[in-house]
Design a protein around this motif. Structure first.
Motif, PDB file in Angstrom:
ATOM      1  N   ARG A  30       0.948  -1.080  -0.076  1.00 32.63           N
ATOM      2  CA  ARG A  30       0.083   0.144   0.084  1.00 32.63           C
ATOM      3  C   ARG A  30       1.015   1.111  -0.004  1.00 32.63           C
ATOM      4  NH1 ARG A  30      -2.556  -0.115   4.966  1.00 32.63           N
ATOM      5  NH2 ARG A  30      -1.486   1.641   5.572  1.00 32.63           N
ATOM      6  N   TYR A  31       0.725   2.152  -1.014  1.00 34.95           N
ATOM      7  CA  TYR A  31       1.353   3.337  -0.910  1.00 34.95           C
ATOM      8  C   TYR A  31       0.885   4.441   0.057  1.00 34.95           C
ATOM      9  CZ  TYR A  31       3.403   0.773  -5.191  1.00 34.95           C
ATOM     10  OH  TYR A  31       3.563  -0.102  -6.058  1.00 34.95           O
ATOM     11  N   LYS A  32       1.924   5.499   0.322  1.00 34.36           N
ATOM     12  CA  LYS A  32       1.493   6.750   1.186  1.00 34.36           C
ATOM     13  C   LYS A  32       0.663   7.315   0.393  1.00 34.36           C
ATOM     14  CE  LYS A  32       4.155   9.753   3.933  1.00 34.36           C
ATOM     15  NZ  LYS A  32       3.872   9.099   5.233  1.00 34.36           N
ATOM     16  N   GLY A  33      -0.515   7.729   1.396  1.00 36.09           N
ATOM     17  CA  GLY A  33      -1.489   8.589   0.491  1.00 36.09           C
ATOM     18  C   GLY A  33      -2.736   7.944  -0.150  1.00 36.09           C
ATOM     19  N   PHE A  34      -2.644   6.614  -0.216  1.00 37.30           N
ATOM     20  CA  PHE A  34      -3.449   5.483  -1.130  1.00 37.30           C
ATOM     21  C   PHE A  34      -4.329   4.621  -0.034  1.00 37.30           C
ATOM     22  CE2 PHE A  34      -0.675   7.162  -4.265  1.00 37.30           C
ATOM     23  CZ  PHE A  34      -1.357   7.321  -5.260  1.00 37.30           C
ATOM     24  N   ASP A  35      -5.431   4.444  -0.090  1.00 37.47           N
ATOM     25  CA  ASP A  35      -6.221   3.151   0.701  1.00 37.47           C
ATOM     26  C   ASP A  35      -6.089   2.025   0.045  1.00 37.47           C
ATOM     27  OD1 ASP A  35      -6.875   5.353   2.515  1.00 37.47           O
ATOM     28  OD2 ASP A  35      -8.712   5.683   1.566  1.00 37.47           O
ATOM     29  N   LYS A  36      -5.966   1.807  -1.050  1.00 40.67           N
ATOM     30  CA  LYS A  36      -6.033   0.445  -1.833  1.00 40.67           C
ATOM     31  C   LYS A  36      -4.718  -0.262  -1.622  1.00 40.67           C
ATOM     32  CE  LYS A  36      -6.878  -1.275  -6.448  1.00 40.67           C
ATOM     33  NZ  LYS A  36      -6.846  -0.989  -7.805  1.00 40.67           N
ATOM     34  N   TRP A  37      -4.854  -1.571  -1.582  1.00 35.26           N
ATOM     35  CA  TRP A  37      -3.568  -2.322  -1.600  1.00 35.26           C
ATOM     36  C   TRP A  37      -3.435  -2.834  -3.126  1.00 35.26           C
ATOM     37  CZ3 TRP A  37      -0.461  -3.877   2.297  1.00 35.26           C
ATOM     38  CH2 TRP A  37      -0.877  -3.521   3.496  1.00 35.26           C
TER      39      TRP A  37
ATOM     40  N   GLU B  19       4.159   2.365   2.029  1.00 36.71           N
ATOM     41  CA  GLU B  19       3.730   2.468   3.381  1.00 36.71           C
ATOM     42  C   GLU B  19       3.581   1.267   4.129  1.00 36.71           C
ATOM     43  OE1 GLU B  19       1.437   6.232   5.271  1.00 36.71           O
ATOM     44  OE2 GLU B  19       0.039   4.541   4.402  1.00 36.71           O
TER      45      GLU B  19
END
Length: 198
Positions: free
Chosen positions: A61-68, A86
């Motif tokens: 999961r990337y910083k600032g994103f909710d989706k895996w 993240e």
């Protein structure tokens, strides 16, 4: 009589097939974990680590994103600096010690989950704890059903001084449960340690 003579041959063939399959998958997993240092330089540490993790069956999961992000073929494109890892969920992945060089330059990883990872062992946790960036950024860690992890690997987690939450469950390799947890809690007083280690 004829049946009893042919049966052992079929059992031998099954065993040989299983050994060949196991060897093949072990070899393939080792290939997936081979570190490509040129790739890290070319695309940056977060993109290269994403490729490694997804290739091995993990998700990020990337910083600032909710989706895996789970699908290797749908890794995001665009400015490389936009996608910083993240969180890592390595559930049932084939990540192994060889690939841990990919984690060296990640600066934003706050959470890692190792669950049913057959290649995660003490050396992996010790390597993880020596990564200076992770010593600073990692806050949450879960280690569940990783049968090759022993007391030694768990005790090495004391290097992760910024850890605020640690969950340990179903780790049959831990023999001195009480003592190991006491050492860890003393070394990491600010960390909430939850353990289900029957």
């Amino acid at each position: 009589m004829l049946f009893s003579r042919t049966r052992p041959l079929s059992v031998v063939r099954i065993v040989q097939t299983q050994v060949i399959q196991r060897s093949f998958w072990g070899w393939l997993n080792a290939v997936f974990n081979k570190v490509d240092h040129d790739r890290i330089k070319t695309v940056g540490p977060d993109r290269a680590a994403s490729e490694w993790l997804l290739r091995c069956g993990a998700s990020v999961r990337y910083k600032g994103f909710d989706k895996w992000q789970k699908d290797y073929n749908h890794l995001p494109t665009g400015p490389l600096e936009k996608f910083k890892i993240e969180a890592i969920d390595a559930t049932e992945s084939c990540i192994m010690f060889n690939g841990f060089d990919y984690l060296d330059h990640l600066e934003h990883v706050e959470e890692i989950k190792f669950e049913r990872c057959i290649y995660i062992q003490d050396e992996c946790l010790e390597r993880l704890c020596r990564i200076e960036n992770l010593q600073k950024s990692l806050h949450r860690l879960k280690i569940i059903s990783c049968g090759n992890v022993t007391d030694r690997g768990i005790i090495s987690l004391y290097h992760l001084k910024n850890l605020s939450y640690l969950f340990l469950s179903d780790l049959p390799g831990i023999e001195e449960k009480e003592q190991t947890l006491q050492v860890l809690q003393k070394a990491l007083p600010a960390c909430e340690v939850q353990a289900d280690l029957q």
